[in-house]
Design a protein around this motif. Structure first.
Motif, PDB file in Angstrom:
ATOM      1  N   ASP A  44       0.803  -1.222   0.000  1.00 33.16           N
ATOM      2  CA  ASP A  44       0.000   0.000   0.000  1.00 33.16           C
ATOM      3  C   ASP A  44       0.836   1.272   0.000  1.00 33.16           C
ATOM      4  O   ASP A  44       0.294   2.373  -0.042  1.00 33.16           O
ATOM      5  CB  ASP A  44      -0.943   0.000   1.214  1.00 33.16           C
ATOM      6  N   ASN A  45       2.141   1.129   0.101  1.00 34.68           N
ATOM      7  CA  ASN A  45       3.013   2.298   0.159  1.00 34.68           C
ATOM      8  C   ASN A  45       4.367   1.913  -0.427  1.00 34.68           C
ATOM      9  O   ASN A  45       5.341   1.749   0.301  1.00 34.68           O
ATOM     10  CB  ASN A  45       3.165   2.776   1.610  1.00 34.68           C
TER      11      ASN A  45
ATOM     12  N   GLY B  29       4.159   6.648   6.028  1.00 35.10           N
ATOM     13  CA  GLY B  29       5.232   6.142   6.869  1.00 35.10           C
ATOM     14  C   GLY B  29       5.764   4.805   6.382  1.00 35.10           C
ATOM     15  O   GLY B  29       5.466   4.353   5.277  1.00 35.10           O
ATOM     16  N   VAL B  30       6.530   4.167   7.220  1.00 38.18           N
ATOM     17  CA  VAL B  30       7.202   2.924   6.862  1.00 38.18           C
ATOM     18  C   VAL B  30       6.303   1.726   7.121  1.00 38.18           C
ATOM     19  O   VAL B  30       5.536   1.705   8.079  1.00 38.18           O
ATOM     20  CB  VAL B  30       8.519   2.786   7.674  1.00 38.18           C
ATOM     21  N   ASP B  31       6.392   0.730   6.241  1.00 38.85           N
ATOM     22  CA  ASP B  31       5.681  -0.532   6.435  1.00 38.85           C
ATOM     23  C   ASP B  31       6.423  -1.314   7.530  1.00 38.85           C
ATOM     24  O   ASP B  31       7.325  -2.107   7.244  1.00 38.85           O
ATOM     25  CB  ASP B  31       5.644  -1.318   5.132  1.00 38.85           C
ATOM     26  N   THR B  32       6.072  -1.076   8.769  1.00 34.31           N
ATOM     27  CA  THR B  32       6.815  -1.657   9.894  1.00 34.31           C
ATOM     28  C   THR B  32       6.706  -3.181   9.943  1.00 34.31           C
ATOM     29  O   THR B  32       7.637  -3.856  10.392  1.00 34.31           O
ATOM     30  CB  THR B  32       6.330  -1.063  11.222  1.00 34.31           C
ATOM     31  N   GLU B  33       5.572  -3.723   9.487  1.00 36.44           N
ATOM     32  CA  GLU B  33       5.425  -5.180   9.497  1.00 36.44           C
ATOM     33  C   GLU B  33       6.430  -5.827   8.563  1.00 36.44           C
ATOM     34  O   GLU B  33       7.154  -6.764   8.932  1.00 36.44           O
ATOM     35  CB  GLU B  33       4.003  -5.576   9.112  1.00 36.44           C
ATOM     36  N   LEU B  34       6.503  -5.330   7.319  1.00 37.90           N
ATOM     37  CA  LEU B  34       7.443  -5.891   6.352  1.00 37.90           C
ATOM     38  C   LEU B  34       8.881  -5.640   6.769  1.00 37.90           C
ATOM     39  O   LEU B  34       9.705  -6.565   6.788  1.00 37.90           O
ATOM     40  CB  LEU B  34       7.189  -5.292   4.967  1.00 37.90           C
TER      41      LEU B  34
END
Length: 646
Positions: free
Chosen positions: A275-276, A287-292
């Protein structure tokens, strides 16, 4: 200028207005000649020749990381580890390898298959296959090191190529006073690349370390952070691994498609967050994809640990067993037909230190290093860390419930000037320095900025494409001088924090005192000295004031710059002309670190109980005397062995 012309130019860029010249790097062969359209990498400046080995082996415990899937398949999994090992090579290759001298080759910088890797870069850059022609100048670029060359047995002389030229690499030095062994034992560095990087993208940094007496294990991460990597399958059950690919898939350890099984390899391209896709941008709204990114860090840590186990086997005399499992040989994808042919594994036994290892990385690799330094319980063999231009947004926050998981070791942080102007990122890296200096081990740490540099200045990209970096990214530092500063500061740091018996192998570099200069807090630097870009270009490039004059007449630009910023200057350099040191430790904290770790290079470092924080304010640091190794508890031994202060 047409971009392809810029890529094929002579590689010269103008310096920071008052900068030293880079070290001498004479061409090694006709391949390095400047008139060839093929781009070449500069030779290494240390007294050792450099060798490389390319190794891919199955991991002992293959597994899937995270529940994240793409196209119905688990995205992140650990099957094999791939690395290039850079190391000090024999100074007499003709005698040591007379039987197969003609077979000694040089590893490709881009990697095999070259067009496939270039296409991976096109996908990463969002330009598709249109980018492939831009890689034409580097399709035939090779590392300035011999593949599978014999490991050095000699102590190098105490000079580099700047003093003696390339002939220094054919000479032996004297064994240092107090050295325990006739043959040197080399310190080990584990290197982690950044987003869009590979195990050879930082070959100049890794090779420079090797030329000064370090063994460097550069890991290629298969976490979707590189442009393209090829993962080979074992064709038969591997020793110490858990069966064939089919058996491991049946047991649920790995997730492989039928097509991947048939062709016996997988392709891991750069993974964009769903999504980003451009979550790395400073201006990203989501912001950052913290999960990935968090899952990628966990996979990276596992790859570092598995690679370290391979290095441990080499040091324990099990090199032949590693070679038997190697998947980078004839018959496997992306491999050289030479494999590990001709390696004398007996030379590797007990020839490098397995403790006091340095964790080093760039960008996302620097974020990986921070996670390593926070987990002394898992990575107790790591003694210190070096982070180049850390991507702060990709760094996991410290675990609030655990005071133990804090940075436990000395830390050197080197920023490019472009990244220093990213406010949230600079605040993050500053907090990491505070965490190290105020942590349970009160570890001495430094934060500095290299002026005129950009994010890729700490990779090979600025060396291979200097005019692209200058014209489009506004880099004004000479890329070879930027490399010198990164390496010299890093070697100076390691001479301060490594135990004397580990550091003594590096005696050739000339200490510039980069870490000893007075601090320059960012908020106190005059705005006229800053190359701060417009907000939309934050972290991406610099802004050159009066750029038309800079392009038209660099010498006039330099003269006017000096008149404006150093009106009383006689043309001589000031300490902050090339480097800003923002934070540095007190002399007492360095002394305490050395005293608490003296003679303990073979055991895990323990926490200092009951110690008070040692972080100095800017005012205290201003009043502190520069720290010289001769002032430390290691005394003259460390100073003499490392040529500090010369």
């Amino acid at each position: 200028m047409h971009i392809l012309g810029a890529l094929q130019s002579d590689g010269k860029t103008e310096d920071v207005p008052n900068a030293k010249k880079p070290k001498v790097r004479p061409p090694r062969s006709w391949r390095d000649a400047p008139w060839l359209p093929v781009r070449s990498l500069p030779t290494y400046t240390g007294p050792y020749p450099v060798g490389t080995m390319e190794i891919e082996v199955p991991v002992e415990h293959p597994r899937v990381f995270s529940h994240i899937k793409r196209n119905g398949k688990h995205l992140l999994q650990l099957e094999t580890v791939l690395m290039t090992i850079y190391y000090p090579a024999s100074h007499d290759e003709k005698n040591d390898s007379a039987a197969h001298k003609e077979k000694l080759s040089r590893e490709l910088w881009l990697g095999r298959p070259r067009i496939g890797v270039a296409q991976g870069y096109g996908k990463f850059a969002g330009l598709g296959n249109f980018i492939v022609p831009l890689f034409l100048p580097t399709l035939f670029t090779k590392l300035p090191a011999y593949r599978n060359a014999p490991l050095a047995r000699h102590w190098a002389p105490e000079v580099d190529t700047k003093d003696e030229g390339v002939k220094v690499k054919t000479r032996e030095g004297h064994k240092p006073e107090g050295a325990a062994t006739d043959e040197p034992r080399f310190p080990l560095i584990m290197f982690s690349h950044g987003l869009g990087g590979t195990r050879t993208m930082y070959s100049s940094v890794c090779g420079e370390f090797a030329s000064y007496g370090f063994v460097v294990c550069a890991v290629e991460h298969r976490d979707g952070s590189g442009p393209r990597s090829y993962i080979n399958h074992t064709k038969e059950p591997a020793v110490d691994a858990e069966g064939t690919v089919t058996e491991r898939q049946r047991n649920g350890q790995v997730d492989i498609t039928p097509n991947e099984q048939r062709r016996e390899y997988e392709i891991m391209d750069y993974v964009f967050p769903k999504d980003n896709p451009y979550d790395t941008s400073p201006g990203s709204d989501k912001g950052v994809d913290t999960e990935l990114r968090g899952a990628q860090v966990e996979l990276r840590l596992a790859e570092i640990d598995e690679s370290y186990q391979v290095m441990r086997k080499l040091a324990n005399g099990e090199g032949e067993a590693v070679a038997e499992k190697n998947l980078r040989k004839k018959g496997y994808k992306a491999s050289s037909s030479r494999g590990l042919e001709g390696v004398d594994w007996a030379r590797w036994k007990d020839r490098f230190h397995l403790n006091d290892v340095t964790a080093c990385g760039h960008s996302f690799g620097a974020a990986t290093v921070i996670e390593i330094l926070r987990h002394d319980d898992r990575f107790n063999y790591v003694g210190q860390g070096i982070i180049y231009d850390i991507w702060g947004a990709g760094t996991k926050p410290p675990e609030e419930e655990s005071l133990e998981h804090r940075i436990h070791a000395p830390l050197l942080a080197i920023n490019s000037e472009a990244f220093t102007y990213w406010p949230s990122n600079f605040e993050l890296v500053s907090s990491l320095i505070d965490e190290a200096q105020n942590g349970p081990n009160e570890s001495p740490s430094w934060l500095l900025t290299l002026r005129g540099t950009i994010h890729v200045s700490q990779s090979d990209f600025s060396l291979l494409y200097p005019n692209v970096c200058s014209l489009f990214l506004k880099m004004i530092a000479n890329p070879q001088r930027a490399l010198d500063l990164n390496i010299n500061a890093s070697l100076e740091f390691l001479s301060h924090v490594l135990p004397a018996e580990v550091a003594q192998v590096n005696r050739a570099y000339k200490n510039e005192g980069v870490l000893e200069q007075d601090p320059s807090p960012l908020e106190r630097i005059p705005s006229a000295q800053l190359l701060k870009p417009d907000e939309k270009y934050t972290a991406m490039r610099l802004k050159i004031k009066h750029e038309s004059l800079f392009r038209l007449s660099p010498s006039l630009y330099k003269k006017l710059w000096l008149q404006k910023h150093s009106p009383n200057s006689d043309g001589k350099m000031r300490a902050d002309d090339e480097v800003w040191v923002h934070t540095k430790p007190t002399p007492e904290s360095i002394r305490k670190h050395l005293e608490n770790n003296k003679g303990r290079s073979n055991i895990k470092k323990s926490t200092i109980d009951g110690a008070l924080p040692m972080t100095a304010t800017s005012a205290e640091q201003k009043n502190a005397e520069p720290v010289h190794m001769s002032d430390t508890p290691q005394g003259n031994s460390a100073a003499g062995d490392n040529n500090l202060g010369k």
